[in-house]
Design an enzyme around this catalytic site. Structure first.
Site, PDB file in Angstrom:
ATOM      1  N   ASN A  10       0.869  -1.121   0.023  1.00  0.00           N
ATOM      2  CA  ASN A  10      -0.045   0.157  -0.117  1.00  0.00           C
ATOM      3  C   ASN A  10       0.982   1.130  -0.249  1.00  0.00           C
ATOM      4  OD1 ASN A  10      -1.610   2.265   0.678  1.00  0.00           O
ATOM      5  ND2 ASN A  10      -2.951   0.874   1.858  1.00  0.00           N
ATOM      6  N   ALA A  11       0.981   1.840  -1.125  1.00  0.00           N
ATOM      7  CA  ALA A  11       1.722   3.124  -1.256  1.00  0.00           C
ATOM      8  C   ALA A  11       1.339   4.271  -0.309  1.00  0.00           C
ATOM      9  CB  ALA A  11       1.833   3.691  -2.767  1.00  0.00           C
ATOM     10  N   ASP A  40      -0.273 -14.617   3.800  1.00  0.00           N
ATOM     11  CA  ASP A  40      -1.923 -14.528   4.108  1.00  0.00           C
ATOM     12  C   ASP A  40      -1.988 -13.782   5.601  1.00  0.00           C
ATOM     13  OD1 ASP A  40      -2.555 -15.559   1.779  1.00  0.00           O
ATOM     14  OD2 ASP A  40      -2.084 -17.766   2.358  1.00  0.00           O
ATOM     15  N   ASP A  69      -0.902  -3.642  10.928  1.00  0.00           N
ATOM     16  CA  ASP A  69      -2.184  -3.846  10.527  1.00  0.00           C
ATOM     17  C   ASP A  69      -3.276  -3.010  11.128  1.00  0.00           C
ATOM     18  OD1 ASP A  69      -4.029  -5.820   9.162  1.00  0.00           O
ATOM     19  OD2 ASP A  69      -4.619  -6.521  10.806  1.00  0.00           O
ATOM     20  N   SER A  70      -4.129  -2.445  10.491  1.00  0.00           N
ATOM     21  CA  SER A  70      -4.760  -1.382  10.942  1.00  0.00           C
ATOM     22  C   SER A  70      -6.342  -1.670  10.353  1.00  0.00           C
ATOM     23  CB  SER A  70      -4.239  -0.210  10.622  1.00  0.00           C
ATOM     24  OG  SER A  70      -3.998   0.268   9.358  1.00  0.00           O
ATOM     25  N   ASP A 153     -11.284   7.042   4.938  1.00  0.00           N
ATOM     26  CA  ASP A 153     -11.061   8.606   5.346  1.00  0.00           C
ATOM     27  C   ASP A 153     -11.962   9.422   4.943  1.00  0.00           C
ATOM     28  OD1 ASP A 153      -8.287   7.640   6.559  1.00  0.00           O
ATOM     29  OD2 ASP A 153      -7.191   8.673   4.858  1.00  0.00           O
ATOM     30  N   LYS A 173      -3.648  14.977   9.483  1.00  0.00           N
ATOM     31  CA  LYS A 173      -3.839  13.609   9.625  1.00  0.00           C
ATOM     32  C   LYS A 173      -2.578  12.770  10.247  1.00  0.00           C
ATOM     33  CE  LYS A 173      -4.870   9.187   7.379  1.00  0.00           C
ATOM     34  NZ  LYS A 173      -5.001   8.316   6.076  1.00  0.00           N
ATOM     35  N   ARG A 179      -2.021   5.573  13.094  1.00  0.00           N
ATOM     36  CA  ARG A 179      -0.998   5.235  12.537  1.00  0.00           C
ATOM     37  C   ARG A 179       0.242   6.305  12.904  1.00  0.00           C
ATOM     38  NH1 ARG A 179      -2.411   4.524   7.659  1.00  0.00           N
ATOM     39  NH2 ARG A 179      -2.604   2.344   7.941  1.00  0.00           N
TER      40      ARG A 179
END
Length: 195
Positions: A10-11, A40, A69-70, A153, A173, A179
């Site tokens: 995820n960029a 996985d 992980d969020s 978001d 943010k 994060r």
């Protein structure tokens, strides 16, 4: 310059983490290692999934590995979508479908308290070094607002604000997100380790 690989494709996450770490770190992600197997996410908690990714990737790539992980937890939905946030509508990473499903699920719900939660794990050589967490409380609004950010978001307004994360922009943010709060702890840990 210290190297750190973020165990994500995820960029958006990579950019957020790169911005928070600042100078002194060369931050890459899984896009720079297409040869690596996909891990996985079979865990039932954010910590389990973050640990799986960090440890597995750290067996394949030397140096520090950071995984995250969020997701979004909505009280009225019993904490859902939770660990399934990215694939809530069945398609991994389809933000529009996930947002549409969430709005449908909450169509007749007045109490819309929610939080973004993040768990990060640092690993090296197949071993967990430390884990960190962060959360930001807020509410889900009834329509998407803003063009920034990603994921949920446009639907999430953090406590103390009237605009969604997508409207507030990355600069704001990145100071108050789940994060950002986890990364503050990561940065302190790394600074202590390097001192």
């Amino acid at each position: 310059m210290q190297k750190l690989l973020v165990a994500t494709g995820n960029a958006h996450k990579t950019e957020e983490i790169r911005a928070m770490l600042g100078a002194g770190y060369e931050v890459t992600d899984l896009k720079s290692h297409p040869e690596l197997p996909k891990v996985d996410e079979t865990g039932t908690t954010f910590l389990e999934n973050a640990t799986l990714k960090a440890v597995e990737i750290s067996r394949e790539v030397p140096g520090l590995i950071l995984s995250d992980d969020s997701g979004l937890e909505v009280d009225a939905l019993g904490g859902a979508p939770g660990v399934y946030s990215a694939r809530y509508a069945g398609e991994d990473g389809n933000d529009e479908a996930n947002n549409a499903k969430l709005l449908t699920e909450l169509a007749d719900v007045e109490e819309r308290r929610a939080r973004f939660r993040c768990v990060m794990v640092l690993a090296e050589n197949g071993e967990t070094l430390a884990h960190f967490d962060g959360a930001v409380e807020g509410r889900i609004i009834t329509e998407r607002l803003g063009d920034g950010g990603f994921g949920y978001d446009p639907l999430f307004v953090p406590e103390g604000h009237e605009q969604s994360f997508a409207e507030l922009g990355d600069e704001v943010k990145n100071t108050l997100s789940h994060r950002a709060r986890a990364m503050e702890k990561v940065c302190r840990w790394l600074a202590d380790r390097n001192s």
